[in-house]
Design an enzyme around this catalytic site. Structure first.
Site, mmCIF file in Angstrom:
data_model
loop_
_atom_site.group_PDB
_atom_site.id
_atom_site.type_symbol
_atom_site.label_atom_id
_atom_site.label_comp_id
_atom_site.label_asym_id
_atom_site.label_seq_id
_atom_site.Cartn_x
_atom_site.Cartn_y
_atom_site.Cartn_z
ATOM 1 N N HIS A 298 -7.653 -24.527 -31.181
ATOM 2 C CA HIS A 298 -6.381 -23.813 -30.975
ATOM 3 C C HIS A 298 -5.396 -24.011 -32.123
ATOM 4 O O HIS A 298 -4.275 -23.536 -32.053
ATOM 5 C CB HIS A 298 -5.761 -24.313 -29.671
ATOM 6 C CG HIS A 298 -5.463 -25.785 -29.734
ATOM 7 N ND1 HIS A 298 -6.469 -26.736 -29.729
ATOM 8 C CD2 HIS A 298 -4.309 -26.470 -29.847
ATOM 9 C CE1 HIS A 298 -5.941 -27.943 -29.840
ATOM 10 N NE2 HIS A 298 -4.629 -27.808 -29.908
ATOM 11 N N ASP A 299 -5.792 -24.742 -33.157
ATOM 12 C CA ASP A 299 -4.901 -25.023 -34.283
ATOM 13 C C ASP A 299 -5.260 -24.226 -35.535
ATOM 14 O O ASP A 299 -4.713 -24.499 -36.602
ATOM 15 C CB ASP A 299 -4.956 -26.522 -34.635
ATOM 16 C CG ASP A 299 -4.376 -27.399 -33.536
ATOM 17 O OD1 ASP A 299 -3.493 -26.925 -32.802
ATOM 18 O OD2 ASP A 299 -4.812 -28.561 -33.408
ATOM 19 N N ASP B 255 -7.251 -32.966 -22.236
ATOM 20 C CA ASP B 255 -6.620 -33.483 -23.439
ATOM 21 C C ASP B 255 -5.836 -34.727 -23.067
ATOM 22 O O ASP B 255 -5.200 -34.787 -22.007
ATOM 23 C CB ASP B 255 -5.656 -32.430 -24.005
ATOM 24 C CG ASP B 255 -5.969 -32.086 -25.441
ATOM 25 O OD1 ASP B 255 -5.803 -32.970 -26.295
ATOM 26 O OD2 ASP B 255 -6.368 -30.937 -25.693
ATOM 27 N N GLU C 248 -10.133 -36.488 -32.106
ATOM 28 C CA GLU C 248 -9.640 -35.658 -33.205
ATOM 29 C C GLU C 248 -9.212 -36.572 -34.342
ATOM 30 O O GLU C 248 -8.298 -37.374 -34.181
ATOM 31 C CB GLU C 248 -8.444 -34.821 -32.725
ATOM 32 C CG GLU C 248 -7.993 -33.820 -33.760
ATOM 33 C CD GLU C 248 -6.578 -33.297 -33.508
ATOM 34 O OE1 GLU C 248 -5.724 -34.055 -33.007
ATOM 35 O OE2 GLU C 248 -6.323 -32.145 -33.848
ATOM 36 N N ASP D 80 -6.119 -36.631 -28.571
ATOM 37 C CA ASP D 80 -5.282 -35.899 -29.511
ATOM 38 C C ASP D 80 -4.786 -36.823 -30.630
ATOM 39 O O ASP D 80 -4.381 -37.950 -30.375
ATOM 40 C CB ASP D 80 -4.082 -35.347 -28.721
ATOM 41 C CG ASP D 80 -3.181 -34.478 -29.560
ATOM 42 O OD1 ASP D 80 -3.611 -33.384 -29.928
ATOM 43 O OD2 ASP D 80 -2.048 -34.913 -29.836
HETATM 44 C C1 GLC Z 1 -3.140 -32.058 -32.260
HETATM 45 C C2 GLC Z 1 -3.239 -30.787 -31.444
HETATM 46 C C3 GLC Z 1 -2.112 -29.879 -31.821
HETATM 47 C C4 GLC Z 1 -0.813 -30.576 -31.512
HETATM 48 C C5 GLC Z 1 -0.743 -31.943 -32.183
HETATM 49 C C6 GLC Z 1 0.366 -32.759 -31.602
HETATM 50 O O1 GLC Z 1 -3.350 -31.826 -33.604
HETATM 51 O O2 GLC Z 1 -4.488 -30.200 -31.587
HETATM 52 O O3 GLC Z 1 -2.182 -28.643 -31.160
HETATM 53 O O4 GLC Z 1 0.261 -29.796 -31.947
HETATM 54 O O5 GLC Z 1 -1.917 -32.687 -32.042
HETATM 55 O O6 GLC Z 1 0.088 -33.191 -30.307
#
Ligand code: GLC
Ligand code: CA
Length: 557
Positions: free
Chosen positions: A334-335, A98, A256, A207
Site C-alpha cells: 500500500h506504500d 498489522d 518490514e 510495521d
Molecule cells: C509503514 C507503513 C506505512 C506507514 C508507516 C508508518 O511504512 O507501511 O504505510 O505510513 O509505516 O506507520
C-alpha cells in the site's frame, strides 16, 4: 522440506479502507472483507494481511493508533472483527494483522499524559516517548535538536509548549515515536500483543520494525536516517517479542525492514533466528530512481525501469534465503505505485498482456506470495487531476517540498500520479458501476475512471482475463509445490527479457517473457523437446516473443 504452516501460505494484502464498503458510508470495512472471502478463496488465498483496523484519528489511515484494544468505528466493531476471525478460520484461512509498534497517535492516552505536566499520569507516561529540550540560541530562542528529516518530509521534531521540549516523530507529527528503551512501555505493548493472540490472530506484520531503536546521542546530521534506522539494538527488541510471544504461539511474522544486508536479513528471518519468518525488503521496488532530478527528488524521481535490477533483487533474495530461511514474493504494497503502471504498460493495448507478464515473472518463484488487493485484475495508478483528490498525509508535505525545489504544479502532480502511495489505495474495482462496486455511497477517495473497463465482474466472465491468469498461477503453486523449488535464471543482465527454469514436485518448468513493447528473437534456453506450452498470454509464433509475450512450458509426464 516443510517446517511451518506459512510456507504454503498464499497471502493477500487488504487495505481495509479501500477494499469493500458494506454499509454505504464510502469507507471499506470488516463486514466488507467477510463478504469477499469466497472471492479470495477462489484465488487460492489462505492468509489475509489486513492493514491497521485499530481505533485511530486516521492521520495516516490507521498507522496512527489511538486505542490498541478497539476497532476503528469506520471499520466496524469488535464483534465484526471476531466474526471475521471465526469465518476465516472456518474456511481454513488465517488472519494476519498489522502491528504498529514504533509510534502511536498523538491522541493515544499515553501521549496525552506524556505531553501534559498537569496530567495525573504524566510522570508515568512521559518517558514512553522520546523528548529533547532542543538548543537555546544566543537570542534566547530555541532550535530543533537535530536536522533529521521524517519519512514524510519535514523535521522529525515538533515542539511541545507545555513541557518546553521537542518530541520525536519519524513519520507525521501526529505519530510520536515510542521509547523502546522503556521497560514499562515494552511490557504494556507485549500485553497488548498477547491480548490479540488470545483473540485468535494467526500472525502479525510488524510495521516499521527496523526503526524501533534510535541514536540517543542525537548527532546533528541531515537527513540523519542512519540515526533512526536499523541500529543494532532493535534486534534485541524483536528477539524479545519473538521469544516471549511469536515463537510460542506458532505465529507468522512478516517484518518490514528496507535496505537489509544479507547478514541482517538472516538475522531477522533465518530459520535459526526467528525474529520474523518473512522479510519485506523492498529490494526490487524502486529500481527506477533518476538521481539527477532535483525538482521531485528521492523516490519521486521517475527514471528508466531496468529489468536487470529487478531480476538481480529477486535472485539475490532467493539465494540469501535458500535453505537458510524463507523468501517473500510480492510486487508492492500500500506504500507504492501499482505494478502494471510502474513496471508494465497500462495503455489499454498492452495492459492485460503486461500485467500477465509481470505475474509470470514473479509468482512461479520459490517462497510465499503476497498479492496486493486489485493487483490480480491489473489495477492501475490513479488518474487524479486535482491535488485534493489525493488523501495521503505524505502527499501534502511532499507537494510543498516540490514547490520549494522549484517544481511546477504540473510536474508535482505528475510525480504524485506516478509515485504516490495513494496509487495503491484508490478503491478496489469490483464492477463498472458508479462507486466501482466498492461502495453504494460516495467513496472516501475517488475511484479511478478506468474501473468501467478494469473490474472484477468483467474479468470473472472472461476466461482470458488477468484474474483468470492469477487464479491459474496461484492454483499451480499449490498443485506442484512451487514454493520449495530453486530456479536457474537466464539472461540476468538483460533488460528486455527474463527466463527461468526449475523443477517442482510433478513437472519441470521453463518460464520466459518479453519485458518490452518491441518483439524479441526467441531461442529457448532449455530443450523444449520433452515439454508442452502450458500457458501463454497471447498467440505464440515460433522464433519470436511479441510485445510483453510470456510463455510457461512444462514437462509432459
Ligand atoms: C509503514 C507503513 C506505512 C506507514 C508507516 C508508518 O511504512 O507501511 O504505510 O505510513 O509505516 O506507520
Ligand atoms: Ca463502511
Amino acid at each position: 522440506m516443510k517446517k511451518y504452516w506459512w510456507q504454503d501460505a498464499i497471502i493477500y494484502q487488504i487495505y481495509l479502507r479501500s477494499f469493500k464498503d458494506s454499509n454505504g458510508d464510502g469507507i471499506g470495512d470488516i463486514p466488507g472483507v467477510i463478504e469477499k472471502l469466497d472471492y479470495l478463496k477462489r484465488l487460492s488465498v489462505n492468509t489475509l494481511w489486513i492493514s491497521p483496523h485499530y481505533d485511530s484519528p486516521m492521520d495516516d489511515n490507521g498507522y496512527d493508533i489511538r486505542d490498541f484494544f478497539k476497532v476503528a468505528e469506520d471499520y466496524g466493531t469488535m464483534e465484526d472483527f471476531k466474526r471475521l476471525i471465526e469465518v476465516a478460520h472456518a474456511n481454513d484461512m488465517k488472519i494476519v494483522t498489522d502491528l504498529v509498534l514504533n509510534h502511536t497517535s498523538d491522541e493515544h492516552p499515553w501521549f496525552q499524559a506524556a505531553k501534559d505536566p498537569s496530567h495525573p499520569d504524566h510522570a508515568r507516561y512521559h518517558d514512553y516517548y522520546i523528548w529533547h529540550p532542543g538548543h537555546v540560541q544566543e537570542d534566547g530562542s530555541k532550535k530543533r535538536p537535530t536536522r533529521w528529516i521524517s519519512w514524510f518530509g519535514g523535521s522529525v521534531w515538533d515542539y511541545n509548549e507545555a513541557t518546553e521540549e521537542y518530541y520525536l516523530h519519524i513519520f507525521s507529527k501526529k505519530m510520536p515515536d515510542l521509547n523502546w528503551r522503556n521497560d514499562a512501555m515494552r511490557n504494556e505493548l507485549k500485553a497488548m500483543i498477547q491480548w490479540w493472540i488470545d483473540l485468535g490472530i494467526d500472525g502479525f506484520r510488524i510495521d516499521a520494525s527496523n526503526h524501533l531503536e534510535k541514536n540517543w546521542d542525537f548527532p546533528d546530521d541531515e537527513p540523519g536516517y542512519q540515526h533512526f534506522s536499523s541500529l543494532p539494538k532493535h534486534h534485541d527488541y524483536l528477539q524479545e517479542l519473538a521469544d516471549e510471544l511469536f515463537m510460542p504461539n506458532n505465529l507468522l511474522i512478516l517484518g518490514e525492514a528496507g535496505g537489509a544486508s544479507k547478514e541482517e536479513a538472516l538475522q531477522y528471518a533465518g530459520f535459526d533466528s526467528n525474529e520474523f519468518n518473512m522479510l519485506i525488503h523492498f529490494g526490487h521496488v524502486w529500481v527506477d530512481i533518476d538521481d539527477s532530478n532535483t525538482l521531485t527528488p528521492g523516490k519521486w524521481a521517475k527514471g528508466t525501469v531496468k529489468l536487470s535490477k529487478i531480476k538481480e533483487a529477486l535472485s539475490h533474495w532467493i539465494d540469501v534465503f535458500h535453505e537458510k530461511g524463507w523468501n517473500t514474493l510480492y510486487w508492492h504494497n500500500h506504500d507504492h505505485p501499482r505494478v502494471v503502471s510502474h513496471y508494465g504498460n497500462d495503455d489499454p493495448l498492452y495492459h492485460e498482456r503486461s500485467a500477465k507478464m509481470l505475474a509470470a515473472l514473479l509468482y512461479l518463484l520459490p517462497g510465499t506470495p503476497i498479492v496486493y488487493q486489485g493487483e490480480e485484475i491489473g489495477m492501475t495508478n490513479v488518474d487524479y487531476q486535482s491535488l485534493h483528490d489525493f488523501k495521503d498525509v505524505e502527499v501534502f508535505t511532499e507537494y510543498e517540498n516540490f514547490m520549494r525545489h522549484g517544481a511546477s504544479h504540473e510536474i508535482a502532480m505528475q510525480a504524485l500520479r506516478d509515485r504516490a502511495r495513494d496509487n495503491a489505495r484508490a478503491p478496489m474495482q469490483w464492477s463498472s458501476s458508479d462507486g466501482a462496486g466498492f461502495t453504494a455511497g460516495t467513496p472516501w477517495m475517488p475511484v479511478v475512471k478506468n474501473h468501467t473497463r478494469i473490474n472484477v465482474a468483467a474479468q470473472e466472465k472472461d476466461p482470458n482475463s488477468i484474474l483468470a491468469w492469477y487464479r491459474m498461477l496461484l492454483a499451480l503453486r499449490k498443485e506442484d509445490a512451487i514454493a520449495y523449488s530453486y530456479p536457474t535464471f537466464y539472461h540476468l543482465d538483460k533488460d528486455d527479457r527474463f527466463a527461468y527454469a526449475f523443477s517442482a514436485s510433478h513437472h519441470d518448468y521453463y518460464v520466459v517473457g518479453n519485458f518490452t513493447q518491441e518483439p524479441l528473437e526467441f531461442i529457448p534456453d532449455v530443450s523444449l523437446e520433452a515439454m508442452d506450452l502450458w500457458a501463454a498470454n497471447t498467440d505464440v509464433s515460433p522464433g519470436e516473443l511479441g510485445p510483453y509475450e510470456t510463455r510457461i512450458y512444462r514437462t509432459k509426464k
